[in-house]
Every structure is written in C-alpha cells, then in structure tokens.
Design an enzyme around this catalytic site. Sequence first.
Site, PDB file in Angstrom:
ATOM      1  N   LYS A  61     -23.695  -4.190  23.349  1.00 29.21           N
ATOM      2  CA  LYS A  61     -23.105  -3.750  22.080  1.00 29.21           C
ATOM      3  C   LYS A  61     -24.202  -3.250  21.130  1.00 29.21           C
ATOM      4  O   LYS A  61     -24.051  -2.212  20.476  1.00 29.21           O
ATOM      5  CB  LYS A  61     -22.309  -4.911  21.446  1.00 29.21           C
ATOM      6  CG  LYS A  61     -21.074  -5.262  22.278  1.00 29.21           C
ATOM      7  CD  LYS A  61     -20.323  -6.503  21.809  1.00 29.21           C
ATOM      8  CE  LYS A  61     -19.218  -6.811  22.831  1.00 29.21           C
ATOM      9  NZ  LYS A  61     -18.330  -7.915  22.410  1.00 29.21           N
ATOM     10  N   GLN A 101     -19.313 -13.227  18.923  1.00 22.36           N
ATOM     11  CA  GLN A 101     -19.042 -13.231  20.355  1.00 22.36           C
ATOM     12  C   GLN A 101     -18.412 -14.565  20.782  1.00 22.36           C
ATOM     13  O   GLN A 101     -18.886 -15.634  20.397  1.00 22.36           O
ATOM     14  CB  GLN A 101     -20.350 -12.970  21.130  1.00 22.36           C
ATOM     15  CG  GLN A 101     -20.172 -12.743  22.624  1.00 22.36           C
ATOM     16  CD  GLN A 101     -19.502 -11.418  22.965  1.00 22.36           C
ATOM     17  OE1 GLN A 101     -19.436 -10.498  22.151  1.00 22.36           O
ATOM     18  NE2 GLN A 101     -18.990 -11.312  24.180  1.00 22.36           N
ATOM     19  N   ASP A 123     -13.066  -6.696  15.773  1.00 26.22           N
ATOM     20  CA  ASP A 123     -12.511  -7.245  17.016  1.00 26.22           C
ATOM     21  C   ASP A 123     -10.981  -7.294  16.974  1.00 26.22           C
ATOM     22  O   ASP A 123     -10.327  -7.467  18.002  1.00 26.22           O
ATOM     23  CB  ASP A 123     -13.010  -8.688  17.202  1.00 26.22           C
ATOM     24  CG  ASP A 123     -14.022  -8.839  18.314  1.00 26.22           C
ATOM     25  OD1 ASP A 123     -13.980  -8.023  19.253  1.00 26.22           O
ATOM     26  OD2 ASP A 123     -14.831  -9.782  18.250  1.00 26.22           O
TER      27      ASP A 123
HETATM   28  N1  L34 Z   1     -15.552 -11.630  19.989  1.00 29.05           N
HETATM   29  N2  L34 Z   1     -15.829 -11.957  22.246  1.00 29.05           N
HETATM   30  C1  L34 Z   1     -15.503 -11.148  21.232  1.00 29.05           C
HETATM   31  N3  L34 Z   1     -15.113  -9.853  21.419  1.00 29.05           N
HETATM   32  C2  L34 Z   1     -15.061  -9.337  22.671  1.00 29.05           C
HETATM   33  O1  L34 Z   1     -14.608  -8.091  22.853  1.00 29.05           O
HETATM   34  C3  L34 Z   1     -15.435 -10.138  23.741  1.00 29.05           C
HETATM   35  N4  L34 Z   1     -15.489  -9.676  25.048  1.00 29.05           N
HETATM   36  C4  L34 Z   1     -15.060 -10.564  26.121  1.00 29.05           C
HETATM   37  C5  L34 Z   1     -15.832 -11.876  25.966  1.00 29.05           C
HETATM   38  N5  L34 Z   1     -16.002 -12.285  24.584  1.00 29.05           N
HETATM   39  C6  L34 Z   1     -15.788 -11.470  23.517  1.00 29.05           C
HETATM   40  C7  L34 Z   1     -16.418  -8.813  25.516  1.00 29.05           C
HETATM   41  O2  L34 Z   1     -17.175  -8.181  24.800  1.00 29.05           O
HETATM   42  C8  L34 Z   1     -15.457  -9.784  27.351  1.00 29.05           C
HETATM   43  N6  L34 Z   1     -16.376  -8.759  26.878  1.00 29.05           N
HETATM   44  C9  L34 Z   1     -17.095  -7.884  27.706  1.00 29.05           C
HETATM   45  C10 L34 Z   1     -17.936  -6.900  27.199  1.00 29.05           C
HETATM   46  C11 L34 Z   1     -18.651  -6.055  28.031  1.00 29.05           C
HETATM   47  C12 L34 Z   1     -18.530  -6.160  29.390  1.00 29.05           C
HETATM   48  C13 L34 Z   1     -17.683  -7.121  29.923  1.00 29.05           C
HETATM   49  C14 L34 Z   1     -16.989  -7.968  29.083  1.00 29.05           C
HETATM   50  C15 L34 Z   1     -19.331  -5.259  30.249  1.00 29.05           C
HETATM   51  O3  L34 Z   1     -20.125  -4.492  29.774  1.00 29.05           O
HETATM   52  N7  L34 Z   1     -19.178  -5.331  31.565  1.00 29.05           N
HETATM   53  C16 L34 Z   1     -19.936  -4.532  32.510  1.00 29.05           C
HETATM   54  C17 L34 Z   1     -20.848  -5.421  33.341  1.00 29.05           C
HETATM   55  C18 L34 Z   1     -21.858  -6.140  32.499  1.00 29.05           C
HETATM   56  C19 L34 Z   1     -22.655  -7.175  33.268  1.00 29.05           C
HETATM   57  O4  L34 Z   1     -23.370  -6.789  34.203  1.00 29.05           O
HETATM   58  O5  L34 Z   1     -22.549  -8.351  32.941  1.00 29.05           O
HETATM   59  C20 L34 Z   1     -18.962  -3.807  33.421  1.00 29.05           C
HETATM   60  O6  L34 Z   1     -19.319  -2.738  33.924  1.00 29.05           O
HETATM   61  O7  L34 Z   1     -17.863  -4.336  33.633  1.00 29.05           O
END
Ligand code: L34
Length: 295
Positions: free
Chosen positions: A54, A98, A121
């Site tokens: 982010k 988060q 959010d």
């Molecule tokens: N307050 N908490 C708050 N807001 C959110 O919107 C989130 N979320 C969830 C968990 N807690 C939160 C996220 O940001 C899940 N989440 C999230 C964000 C980004 C990714 C996955 C979940 C992401 O970038 N995933 C990548 C892989 C990243 C890695 O290697 O770990 C993908 O390509 O899926």
Amino acid sequence: MTAKLISGTEVARQIREELTGETARLKERCGVVPGLVTILVGKNPASMSYVAGKQKTAKEIGFHSVQENLPEETTEGELLALIERCNRDEKIHGILVQLPLPRQIDETKVLYAIDPKKDVDGFHPVNVGKMVIGQADYLPCTPAGIQQLLVRSGVKIDGAEVVVVGRSNIVGKPIANILLQKQPGANATVTICHTGTRDMALHTRRADILIVAAGRPNAVTADMVKPGAVVIDVGVNRIGTTPEGKAKLVGDVDFEAVRQKASFITPVPGGVGPMTITMLMANTLKAAQIAAGVR
Ligand code: L34
C-alpha cells in the site's frame, strides 16, 4: 474449455495509471496532494507485506504517504490517540488501520474512531450503512476491486446469478451488497453461502459468477462449478514452504481443476490482491477531492 485468466495485476496497473493522472490534476488545480496514513500494529508477516504494498503504491501514484508502525503490545488507548491525531491532520485524507489487530485492542472501537470522511476502507458503520442503501462514498477495497475486475473484463453482472462463499464483514457481506444494488455494474441475484449452509454445492453449481472468500484452500472444487462460470478467488492462504523457505500462496479454489471448467478465473497471487491495494488508492484520491470541494 480452459478459462481465460483475469489478471488483477494488469487491471490494477490500468486503474493506477488513471489515478496518477487525476492526482497530478488535483495538485495542479487545487494544490492538494492526497494523504494516506497506514497504521500497522505488530509484526504479522502477511500484514507487513500488504501494508508495504500500500505504501509503495501510494508513493508511485504521487500521494503524501505516512507509515505508522506500532509495537505488538500497543494499548487500545494509544491506538485511539493516534487515530485522533490523524483525524485532525489536514494533510491526511485517508486513514487505514490494517486488520487483524492484537487481542488487547477492540476492533469495533477502532473502526468507530476513524472519521467517516477519512474512512477509505469503508469499514465505519456510517459507511457500511451508506453502502447498504446504495449511497456509498467509500466502498470497502476488496469488494470494490472485485466489482472493477468483473466490469473491466466485460462480465455481464446485470441479471446474473452470483453466489458468494463466505460472510465476513470485509469481503462476503459487502460484495453481496454491492452486486445486488440497482446500479450499473450490479443488479445481480445474490446468494451468500457460509458455514451454516446445508448443501453448498447445490448453490455454487447455479452460479454464473462465483466469488469465493472462505479462507481455506480447496473450499471450491471443480464439481461445485457450473461449466462456463466466472470464478473470483479471494483467498490468500500461505501453505508449506518452497525450497527457498518461502511460503507458497494459494487461493480458496482448486485452481487447476476449476480452470478447466470456468470461462474466466482469477489467479492467486495476481488476482484480487493487487486490486485491493488499488481501490484503497482510488478511495484516498476521492477523499482528497471531496475535501478540496471538486467532487
Ligand atoms: N483494514 N485490513 C484492512 N483493510 C484491508 O483492505 C485489509 N486487507 C485484507 C487484510 N486486512 C485488511 C488487505 O489489504 C487482505 N488484504 C490484502 C491486500 C493485498 C494483498 C492481499 C490481501 C496482496 O497484495 N496480495 C498479493 C500477494 C501478496 C503476498 O505475496 O503476500 C496477490 O497477488 O494476491
């Protein structure tokens, strides 16, 4: 049939390009730079990786971005005090805490403390209520990202049978609400399945669009999917380790088997995850535009 991949990475890149242009325009015309603070309590490795994503994206788009790292043993009072400071800070338009939070902190109290105008959010009860009645300013990021993936991939949502697996406050409930609105990019017939559902496959096999946010690998197998369905996999599960000692990421869907049956499918990684981050940026820009009176 082998499904076409819906690349979240690619759609996210497109949207980020649009946001970069709009951010530059806001700065030029109004002298306003969108400000985002991300607050991380503790050192959960998954949370650290998401928050880093982010921060990096915010900087690339041209935002003023601030990262607050608090220790695991932070008290609820300390976190609430930081949120108060951010609520009053005119340079900050969006506040993200988060989740999950350590046990000693009441999540509900924290979400109530964020100024709804800065709640990028979309988790404050005021914003949840506005979403339910179709008047949202800020849609929660993961569901908003799913809707954008569907719309920008040309999937027909109007009149579709949508089945959501999972009823969390951050994915299942909001995506169901968003897609049932009488609005463009919505107007679907929506069913929500959860741990109390008696015959899950009975429902999932009827889905034109199947959205899976169960939080468990292989929650959806090929026998549960209608031929030609569009499958959106929201799961991010870390299982086992690769030879390099890294965790392997898988979704909630049995990807290889389901991809032989679906018409479109999102991969993990590279599907919904990058969209979650991108929609946070869209909400932050919108908050800054509203604050500047140009939206
Ligand atoms: N307050 N908490 C708050 N807001 C959110 O919107 C989130 N979320 C969830 C968990 N807690 C939160 C996220 O940001 C899940 N989440 C999230 C964000 C980004 C990714 C996955 C979940 C992401 O970038 N995933 C990548 C892989 C990243 C890695 O290697 O770990 C993908 O390509 O899926």
